[in-house]
Scaffold this active site. Sequence first.
Site, PDB file in Angstrom:
ATOM      1  N   TYR A 190      73.915 -57.173  65.656  1.00 55.10           N
ATOM      2  CA  TYR A 190      75.114 -56.990  64.848  1.00 55.10           C
ATOM      3  C   TYR A 190      75.201 -55.573  64.293  1.00 55.10           C
ATOM      4  CZ  TYR A 190      75.064 -61.922  65.589  1.00 55.10           C
ATOM      5  OH  TYR A 190      75.037 -63.144  66.211  1.00 55.10           O
ATOM      6  N   HIS A 202      73.014 -61.452  80.272  1.00 54.00           N
ATOM      7  CA  HIS A 202      73.720 -61.737  79.008  1.00 54.00           C
ATOM      8  C   HIS A 202      73.886 -60.484  78.169  1.00 54.00           C
ATOM      9  CE1 HIS A 202      74.162 -62.813  74.801  1.00 54.00           C
ATOM     10  NE2 HIS A 202      72.903 -62.468  74.572  1.00 54.00           N
ATOM     11  N   PHE A 203      72.795 -59.752  77.895  1.00 54.13           N
ATOM     12  CA  PHE A 203      72.953 -58.678  76.914  1.00 54.13           C
ATOM     13  C   PHE A 203      73.580 -57.412  77.507  1.00 54.13           C
ATOM     14  CE2 PHE A 203      68.197 -58.102  77.676  1.00 54.13           C
ATOM     15  CZ  PHE A 203      68.265 -56.863  78.298  1.00 54.13           C
ATOM     16  N   HIS A 204      73.732 -57.346  78.825  1.00 53.72           N
ATOM     17  CA  HIS A 204      74.535 -56.243  79.366  1.00 53.72           C
ATOM     18  C   HIS A 204      76.031 -56.520  79.198  1.00 53.72           C
ATOM     19  CE1 HIS A 204      70.811 -54.660  81.106  1.00 53.72           C
ATOM     20  NE2 HIS A 204      71.472 -53.512  81.222  1.00 53.72           N
ATOM     21  N   ARG A 253      62.913 -61.308  84.881  1.00 51.19           N
ATOM     22  CA  ARG A 253      63.237 -60.010  84.316  1.00 51.19           C
ATOM     23  C   ARG A 253      61.931 -59.233  84.161  1.00 51.19           C
ATOM     24  NH1 ARG A 253      64.054 -60.894  77.793  1.00 51.19           N
ATOM     25  NH2 ARG A 253      64.589 -58.694  77.965  1.00 51.19           N
ATOM     26  N   ARG A 254      62.055 -57.933  83.827  1.00 52.68           N
ATOM     27  CA  ARG A 254      60.889 -57.094  83.552  1.00 52.68           C
ATOM     28  C   ARG A 254      59.864 -57.161  84.686  1.00 52.68           C
ATOM     29  NH1 ARG A 254      60.031 -59.133  77.289  1.00 52.68           N
ATOM     30  NH2 ARG A 254      61.456 -57.652  76.305  1.00 52.68           N
ATOM     31  N   HIS A 288      67.095 -59.764  66.215  1.00 51.18           N
ATOM     32  CA  HIS A 288      68.414 -60.342  66.469  1.00 51.18           C
ATOM     33  C   HIS A 288      69.504 -59.708  65.608  1.00 51.18           C
ATOM     34  CE1 HIS A 288      71.170 -63.139  68.337  1.00 51.18           C
ATOM     35  NE2 HIS A 288      71.775 -63.158  67.163  1.00 51.18           N
TER      36      HIS A 288
END
Length: 554
Positions: A234, A381-383, A444-445, A230
């Site tokens: 950042y 979300h992470f795209h 996903r995946r 995680h």
Amino acid sequence: MSAPIVHDPRGFALPDSQRAIIRWTIYLGFSALAIGVINGLGQALNYAGVDILRFFPGMRTYYQGLTVHGVFNALVFTFSFSNGFLLLTTARGLGRKCNDALLAAMFVTLVLGGLLASFAMFTGRASVLFTFYPPLQAHWTYYLGLALAVVSTWITSATQLVMLRGWRGENPGARVPLLAFLSIATYVMWDIASVGIAVEVVFFLLPWSLGLISGVDPLFSRTLFWFTGHPIVYFWLLPIYVSWYAMVPKQAGGKLFSDTYARVVFLMFIVLSIPVGFHHQFTDPGISNQWKFAHAVLTFAVFFPSLATAFSVMYALEMGARRRGGRGLAAWFLKVPWTDPSLCAQILAMFAFMLGGITGLMNASFNMNQVVHNTAFIPGHFHLTVGTAVALSAMGIAYWLVPYLTNRKLWSERVAVVQGWLYFVGVLIFSRGMISGGLMGMPRRTLIVAAPYHKPDWNLAAALSGVGGTLMFISAMMCFFVLAMTALLGEKTEPGDLPLTETIEGPPATGWTVGLDRLRYSVAAVLFLIALAYGPFLLHHLPPKLQSPGYTFF
């Protein structure tokens, strides 16, 4: 109060040999991004019902392409971009050259690590995805390659600290310039955060893949991964924040309103971003609910410095827009210099990041996580975060960075502006499809075209994912073309400078804020939080139970 002593190295330029290494580090990053984006197109088309194994010759399995996509985009690209960009900003901020030996070692280590990991992935020996959860086992070259890539970031950090030490010797009592402070703080956070994945790979997965130990402990390994997994978010974001704080205000015609405010935000990331990993393991047995709850609370806390960043950046944008004649409560936004491709791409990335942050908070909620865990909601979300806030911002930064490093004018600003908008529209369509599909259980995946449990309810969401992903691919190819044309055929220009902002409120020379420059206090605070957040788990699970053999399914 006496005026602060701040070093201002205007006119400073790195030697040509060091500029060349930094330039090739940036090129390496965007080359990796290109490879990852090509494989990303395959992932998007998969959701749209296209049998990608027919259209991507050489791809042995769907999972091979997915692994290449994740590793090249999330590791090789981000490490390369951060190493090159933040070494440049540190050198410019301090007005000092990099250490030649360390700079060369960073580049060689990064290239060697990328080549080793590439060998394993492209030969089909490491289709274990970006997370490489054991007991899935990869070839030893994959683990060694990733370890060397991490080592390259440590060498980058060492290069920064050597520059800082030399600068302090020449400037006793001076405040560390903001640009250098933000850049160094980013790597201090990462130095601590990367310990988890380093321990996992060096002491467990690499010996396991070489046959030196017979088994691994999957739960213990996953915990070590998410100790890093995680906060690496950042590490992806903070180099972009360096631009948003120290450069975007200048590009927008505004100013950064507070030096101290920016330093406090980055120190908050050091303290709060690491002890949050268990919120990725809400569904894992073997971790008590109270520790999952503690990490969930810290996850919500680390959202605060991103909100603070949004306030600071919007302040600068509004200031610049009103100077250009902007009026009204919101109409001033139309006066932002949207024709600047670098600024345009970064502002659009900020909008996407707002949506990414909201969906991230949803995922950090225990109850919501049970609904969306391992569904298409997660890549949706992470795209919006790493896939846009980071990637699109990096493209925007490259629109001034490559001209700066090559002394050439950007080739076709108009095409570059269109590229940013096309990517933004594409990711909104793509993420809308993935998120809505995920809420309906779309996984996903998964090779969707071969899934026997495919539901008709997913068809619209899957089609949107395919269309949006295709637009993102076309946009990324436009970016790579513009950068290549700039480097090869761009009009020669005189050497310039980084677009550094002025600050309305500079760093005080006295008072409590002077202590902010000493990162040791923030390091001590985060080590204390890590002990609280992970100590009980480690005490209960040490020594690890190395019982699981390796498996290779794809």
